[in-house]
Design a protein around this motif. Structure first.
Motif, short mmCIF file in Angstrom:
data_model
loop_
_atom_site.label_atom_id
_atom_site.label_comp_id
_atom_site.label_asym_id
_atom_site.label_seq_id
_atom_site.Cartn_x
_atom_site.Cartn_y
_atom_site.Cartn_z
N ILE A 247 5.43 -0.20 -2.76
CA ILE A 247 4.76 1.03 -3.14
C ILE A 247 4.62 1.07 -4.66
O ILE A 247 5.11 0.20 -5.37
CB ILE A 247 5.52 2.29 -2.65
CG1 ILE A 247 6.95 2.31 -3.22
CG2 ILE A 247 5.53 2.37 -1.14
CD1 ILE A 247 7.69 3.62 -2.94
N SER A 248 3.92 2.09 -5.14
CA SER A 248 3.84 2.40 -6.56
C SER A 248 3.33 1.21 -7.38
O SER A 248 2.38 0.54 -6.99
CB SER A 248 5.22 2.87 -7.05
OG SER A 248 5.15 3.44 -8.32
N GLU A 451 4.63 10.76 2.77
CA GLU A 451 4.99 9.71 1.81
C GLU A 451 3.84 8.72 1.63
O GLU A 451 3.56 8.28 0.51
CB GLU A 451 6.25 8.99 2.28
CG GLU A 451 7.51 9.84 2.24
CD GLU A 451 7.70 10.70 3.48
OE1 GLU A 451 6.76 10.80 4.30
OE2 GLU A 451 8.79 11.29 3.63
N ASP A 455 1.70 8.25 -1.92
CA ASP A 455 1.70 6.96 -2.61
C ASP A 455 0.28 6.47 -2.86
O ASP A 455 -0.03 5.99 -3.95
CB ASP A 455 2.47 5.92 -1.78
CG ASP A 455 2.41 4.53 -2.41
OD1 ASP A 455 2.87 4.38 -3.55
OD2 ASP A 455 1.88 3.61 -1.75
N GLU A 458 -1.36 8.55 -5.66
CA GLU A 458 -0.86 8.23 -7.00
C GLU A 458 -1.38 6.90 -7.51
O GLU A 458 -1.51 6.70 -8.73
CB GLU A 458 0.67 8.25 -6.98
CG GLU A 458 1.23 9.66 -6.80
CD GLU A 458 2.75 9.70 -6.74
OE1 GLU A 458 3.37 8.62 -6.65
OE2 GLU A 458 3.30 10.82 -6.77
N ARG A 459 -1.71 5.98 -6.61
CA ARG A 459 -2.23 4.68 -7.03
C ARG A 459 -3.75 4.65 -7.14
O ARG A 459 -4.31 3.93 -7.96
CB ARG A 459 -1.80 3.59 -6.04
CG ARG A 459 -0.33 3.25 -6.08
CD ARG A 459 0.00 2.05 -5.21
NE ARG A 459 -0.10 2.33 -3.78
CZ ARG A 459 -1.01 1.84 -2.96
NH1 ARG A 459 -1.97 1.04 -3.44
NH2 ARG A 459 -1.03 2.12 -1.68
#
Length: 479
Positions: A247-248, A451, A455, A458-459
């Motif tokens: 993730i992230s 979740e 994720d 945010e990306r």
């Protein structure tokens, strides 16, 4: 040998008797179940097992009585793959080579039949699920992962290429996680298998017996009812349980590095990340990925990458036929690496890097890969067999096959919602929380939806302030 049992739907127990059949079949109410029963071989598929499974699956797919099929394995594996050591031995002798090729043909045909059935199919990946085991499960509408699930497509480790439909389903995962898994052969575990889209549900292993009993007792076995029944047995992430591995920032880097269409560029990017990325954990991941790729067959890396790229636009049937052509090429000696890899990794189990030939990626010519693995062997040339399926089986698998329908929302689906092109999109923009709530509602409170959406946002998204309302609306980056 085919065994039918009226036993309960509890978890299968390891068999101590060597005379037990390699596949056991059970019927419980409207539920049918096949149980792979070679625990000493981690339920690796061989030709006798394939010969047992196919007529059973064909019969079930035409049955009006049994509405649900469940696939399980005895012991600590669902299925660890195909029994390739025997296949390589057959391929080495020109007289028995057709038997080696026939193994792959039978395996891929079974994978397609399981994907094409109209009834509910539930694959329980409670344990090691690799190679041929992935093929049995990957296109099922319901794929259950547990804390015991260990998932991998490790073919490049043995000088071969991802098959059993992997070039189709890996290439359709979010971003480039499928390319990463297909090239490195690395494994993922437990909840990661669910959160990356390879499973549709995550359930603690201890709840599987109760779930199967509930499925067997259902009055209605519609897809929606089965989905909600499985979801009721799911478990939220516990406090202290680590987040998804990919993730992230790491996921952003992975998707960038593995987006290239040449192995050389992927390796070059990994080296750059290893040398200069600001995050030490990402530098470590790049170092480990480079080490993994260095151990793999250079020929296999190039075959796998090209096959995955071709798989993006292929039907499942087309991808499996391409993979059968590639398997035929390997069995026919297009590369010595298949025999070298299987011997080193599975037979003698040496720790050193196998003696690949050619030994480096730079020595493998793209023109040779295209000619030997994607040109020379095909049904059209009379040099490879065609997949043979019953006449009533759909070879296009259009809208009838949606393996991500009951999984977490994909990046593509989230993108559509942000862009306003999703079937459930409204006429106005969405804030982050509004987007999350849209998918929580669409997936009926499914575990992990929040979740996953956060994720991806945010990306992939930016927030733009609307001065009139004071709200921050989402916009997909690059649009």
């Amino acid at each position: 040998m085919m065994v039918s049992s009226q036993a309960g739907a509890s978890a299968p127990k390891p068999q101590a008797n060597g005379d037990e059949p390699p596949v056991v079949f059970e019927t419980v109410g409207q539920l049918r179940k096949y149980v792979l029963n070679r625990p000493q071989k981690l339920n690796a598929l061989d030709t006798p097992m394939l010969k047992l499974l196919r007529p059973y699956v064909e019969d079930w797919s035409r049955s009006q009585l049994s509405k649900i099929l469940v696939g399980q394995g005895v012991g600590r594996a669902f299925c660890a793959g195909g029994d390739v050591a025997g296949v390589v031995e057959l391929a080495a002798d020109e007289k028995t080579r057709p038997e080696a090729i026939d193994f792959f043909k039978r395996e891929f045909e079974l994978d397609y039949l399981l994907a094409a059935v109209a009834q509910v199919y539930v694959a329980v990946m409670d344990g090691i699920t690799m190679g041929g085991g992935v093929g049995l499960a990957a296109n099922a509408p319901f794929r259950i992962a547990t804390e015991n699930t260990l998932f991998a497509m490790p073919e490049t480790k043995i000088g071969y290429s991802p098959d059993v439909g992997a070039t189709f389903f890996l290439s359709r995962l979010d971003g480039e996680i499928g390319t990463y898994l297909g090239l490195t052969g690395e494994s993922i575990k437990g909840r990661d298998v669910y959160e990356l889209g390879l499973a549709t549900h995550f359930i603690p292993s201890r709840r599987i017996p109760a779930l199967l009993e509930r499925l067997a007792s259902l009055d209605r076995a519609s897809y929606e009812v089965v989905d909600s029944t499985i979801e009721e047995c799911s478990q939220e992430r516990e406090p202290g349980e680590p987040p998804c591995t990919f993730i992230s920032k790491l996921r952003t880097v992975l998707d960038s590095v593995f987006s290239h269409n040449s192995v050389e560029e992927i390796i070059a990017d990994l080296k750059q990340v290893h040398e200069s990325h600001e995050d030490a954990s990402i530098r470590k991941w790049a170092e480990e990925s480079l080490a993994a790729l260095d151990l793999r067959s250079p020929t296999s890396l190039k075959v796998a990458l090209l096959a995955l790229r071709k798989g993006r636009t292929a039907t499942l049937h087309g991808a499996l036929q391409n993979e059968l052509n590639i398997a035929t090429a390997y069995c026919s000696g297009a590369s010595p690496d298949f025999k070298t890899g299987v011997t080193s990794v599975l037979v003698t189990k040496t720790k050193e890097r196998p003696a690949w030939s050619p030994s480096t990626v730079a020595e493998v010519r793209d023109s040779d890969i295209a000619a030997k693995f994607f040109g020379q062997y095909s049904p059209q040339n009379g040099t490879a067999p065609s997949l043979e399926l019953p006449k009533d089986v759909d070879v296009e698998l259009g809208k009838t096959n949606e393996p991500m329908r009951f999984a977490l929302p994909t990046e593509q689906e989230i993108h559509q919602m942000v862009a306003g092109s999703h079937r459930s999109s409204g006429s106005t923009g969405l804030t982050k929380e509004e987007l999350v709530q849209k998918f929580v509602s669409l997936r009926k409170g499914k575990t992990g939806v929040r979740e996953k959406v956060v994720d991806v946002v945010e990306r992939k998204c930016v927030e733009e302030l609307d001065k009139a309302s004071g709200k921050k609306y989402l916009k997909w980056k690059g649009h």
